[in-house]
Design a protein around this motif. Structure first.
Motif, PDB file in Angstrom:
ATOM      1  N   ASN A  28       0.824  -1.204   0.000  1.00 19.57           N
ATOM      2  CA  ASN A  28       0.000   0.000   0.000  1.00 19.57           C
ATOM      3  C   ASN A  28       0.858   1.253   0.000  1.00 19.57           C
ATOM      4  N   GLN A  29       1.950   1.217   0.815  1.00 16.76           N
ATOM      5  CA  GLN A  29       2.821   2.378   0.855  1.00 16.76           C
ATOM      6  C   GLN A  29       3.504   2.588  -0.486  1.00 16.76           C
ATOM      7  N   THR A  30       3.962   1.480  -1.087  1.00 16.49           N
ATOM      8  CA  THR A  30       4.627   1.589  -2.386  1.00 16.49           C
ATOM      9  C   THR A  30       3.675   2.084  -3.453  1.00 16.49           C
ATOM     10  N   SER A  31       2.474   1.508  -3.480  1.00 17.59           N
ATOM     11  CA  SER A  31       1.518   1.919  -4.499  1.00 17.59           C
ATOM     12  C   SER A  31       1.086   3.361  -4.296  1.00 17.59           C
ATOM     13  N   LEU A  32       0.903   3.805  -3.034  1.00 20.11           N
ATOM     14  CA  LEU A  32       0.508   5.188  -2.780  1.00 20.11           C
ATOM     15  C   LEU A  32       1.608   6.150  -3.215  1.00 20.11           C
ATOM     16  N   GLY A  33       2.845   5.835  -2.835  1.00 18.99           N
ATOM     17  CA  GLY A  33       3.952   6.696  -3.254  1.00 18.99           C
ATOM     18  C   GLY A  33       4.110   6.727  -4.761  1.00 18.99           C
ATOM     19  N   LYS A  34       3.903   5.603  -5.401  1.00 17.76           N
ATOM     20  CA  LYS A  34       4.014   5.551  -6.858  1.00 17.76           C
ATOM     21  C   LYS A  34       2.912   6.355  -7.524  1.00 17.76           C
ATOM     22  N   ARG A  35       1.686   6.251  -6.957  1.00 21.25           N
ATOM     23  CA  ARG A  35       0.576   7.009  -7.524  1.00 21.25           C
ATOM     24  C   ARG A  35       0.813   8.506  -7.382  1.00 21.25           C
ATOM     25  N   ILE A  36       1.336   8.931  -6.237  1.00 24.29           N
ATOM     26  CA  ILE A  36       1.608  10.356  -6.041  1.00 24.29           C
ATOM     27  C   ILE A  36       2.684  10.831  -7.009  1.00 24.29           C
ATOM     28  N   TRP A  37       3.717   9.991  -7.200  1.00 24.31           N
ATOM     29  CA  TRP A  37       4.820  10.382  -8.093  1.00 24.31           C
ATOM     30  C   TRP A  37       4.362  10.448  -9.547  1.00 24.31           C
ATOM     31  N   VAL A  38       3.540   9.487  -9.953  1.00 25.79           N
ATOM     32  CA  VAL A  38       3.089   9.455 -11.340  1.00 25.79           C
ATOM     33  C   VAL A  38       2.078  10.569 -11.619  1.00 25.79           C
ATOM     34  N   ASN A  39       1.186  10.842 -10.644  1.00 24.00           N
ATOM     35  CA  ASN A  39       0.121  11.827 -10.849  1.00 24.00           C
ATOM     36  C   ASN A  39       0.347  13.076 -10.001  1.00 24.00           C
ATOM     37  N   TRP A  40       1.592  13.539  -9.938  1.00 24.30           N
ATOM     38  CA  TRP A  40       1.908  14.652  -9.052  1.00 24.30           C
ATOM     39  C   TRP A  40       1.183  15.934  -9.462  1.00 24.30           C
ATOM     40  N   GLU A  41       0.858  16.075 -10.750  1.00 22.19           N
ATOM     41  CA  GLU A  41       0.133  17.281 -11.169  1.00 22.19           C
ATOM     42  C   GLU A  41      -1.260  17.329 -10.540  1.00 22.19           C
ATOM     43  N   LEU A  42      -1.922  16.171 -10.478  1.00 20.60           N
ATOM     44  CA  LEU A  42      -3.258  16.133  -9.895  1.00 20.60           C
ATOM     45  C   LEU A  42      -3.213  16.413  -8.395  1.00 20.60           C
ATOM     46  N   TYR A  43      -2.231  15.856  -7.711  1.00 22.38           N
ATOM     47  CA  TYR A  43      -2.102  16.111  -6.277  1.00 22.38           C
ATOM     48  C   TYR A  43      -1.718  17.565  -6.015  1.00 22.38           C
ATOM     49  N   LEU A  44      -0.941  18.152  -6.907  1.00 19.48           N
ATOM     50  CA  LEU A  44      -0.608  19.575  -6.773  1.00 19.48           C
ATOM     51  C   LEU A  44      -1.856  20.428  -6.977  1.00 19.48           C
ATOM     52  N   PHE A  45      -2.708  20.010  -7.903  1.00 16.71           N
ATOM     53  CA  PHE A  45      -3.963  20.715  -8.127  1.00 16.71           C
ATOM     54  C   PHE A  45      -4.889  20.588  -6.914  1.00 16.71           C
TER      55      PHE A  45
END
Length: 329
Positions: A28-45
């Motif tokens: 879960n930690q790996t997948s969450l970190g990977k999702r944040i890294w891949v979709n960083w524009e959405l999280y920044l938004f």
């Protein structure tokens, strides 16, 4: 058999090493970190909205502790003495506790019973209108009151219902009707509040239901027409089930705000004559906290109000989850 024994002996001796399987937590930690890294524009938004709630909604919750203290502004929150549940006991034992609770519940349920079904009915009616210009005109007329501010709305109500110069009062007198004093009679306050709120918000509330109705597959109506279904039956068996999940979610949210009735219009329409039915918890918190500077006591009353809302929200959501598939969580 010999091959299986040999393989078991080799694996037991440690010649074959099995890698450690990652735990679910690591995944879960790996997948969450990977999702944040891949979709960083959405999280920044998303970050400004998240910061807004953290700063202006969760940050001020630090001050809830003054409900359990005798808050002294000169000493600050941390140095003010603890009093436990003294402020809650004072509120529960006060002679106006049951009156405030009854006024708040009755006004909220009155508004919910009258105001909640009307946007649904109006949205279903709008969806059946095929005349484009007429439909747009009616929608504009019903949406417009939503943009009137609360202060202007209260001024309009007072102007229309004034015993001496009110337009509606003069209109009723012209027909020979003995008009009551709507603004000072406690028996009429809740009706005036609810009906004016319905007029202001019903049209705007239809938007979300019309959006849900736009997702209905036209082939369902075509098949129903071939089977001989009337327009009312199609509305009852196709359109209404399509917006049922939206109805359920909005009902749960409304029940969660049953005690958080806006005090602005109540305060503007309130006077010494209708105080018997117009005084609710929110107006009492305003008077106790800002007018009388009883900060700890008013915070305790407001916290009680919020806790009751949370209990109602969780209860209604649990009932909805057990009786249907539609719930908040």
């Amino acid at each position: 058999m010999k091959g299986k024994r040999l393989l078991a002996a080799i694996s037991g001796s440690g010649l074959i090493r099995r890698g450690n399987k990652p735990s679910n937590k690591d995944k879960n930690q790996t997948s969450l970190g990977k999702r944040i890294w891949v979709n960083w524009e959405l999280y920044l938004f998303l970050a400004p909205c998240l910061l807004y709630f953290l700063i202006f909604h969760y940050g001020p919750m630090y001050g809830i502790q003054i409900a359990f203290k005798n808050f002294i502004p000169s000493r600050g929150i941390m140095d003010s003495p603890w009093v436990g549940f003294a402020h809650f006991e004072r509120f529960f034992n006060s002679y106006y506790f049951w009156d405030l609770l009854w006024n708040t519940f009755s006004l909220s349920f009155y508004e919910l019973i009258i105001g909640f079904p009307l946007p649904i009915i109006l949205a279903l009616a709008f969806n059946e209108i095929r005349n484009g210009p007429f439909k747009k005109t009616v929608q504009t007329v019903t949406y417009a009151p939503h943009f009137i501010s609360v202060v202007v709305m209260a001024g309009m109500i007072i102007a229309f219902l004034s015993p001496s110069t009110g337009i509606l009062i003069k209109f009723m007198e012209w027909f020979g009707i003995d008009a009551p004093n709507f603004l000072s009679d406690p028996a009429w306050f809740k009706t005036v509040y609810v009906l004016s709120g319905v007029w202001q918000s019903t049209g705007w509330g239809t938007i979300i239901y019309l959006a849900a109705l736009s997702g209905v597959d036209p082939q369902q109506h075509e098949a129903a027409i071939v089977d001989g279904a009337s327009r009312f039956k199609r509305l009852l068996h196709i359109n209404l089930p399509a917006i049922l999940p939206t109805i359920t979610i909005l009902l749960i949210l409304n029940m969660g705000n049953i005690l958080t009735i806006g005090f602005e219009k109540i305060l503007l329409l309130q006077n010494s004559l209708n105080m018997e039915s117009s005084d609710v918890i929110s107006t009492y918190v305003y008077r106790a906290g800002l007018v009388d500077a009883q900060y700890s006591f008013s915070t305790a009353v407001g916290l009680f109000n919020s806790v009751i809302n949370v209990i109602l929200l969780v209860t209604v959501n649990r009932i909805a989850r057990r009786t249907s598939e539609n719930s908040l969580w």
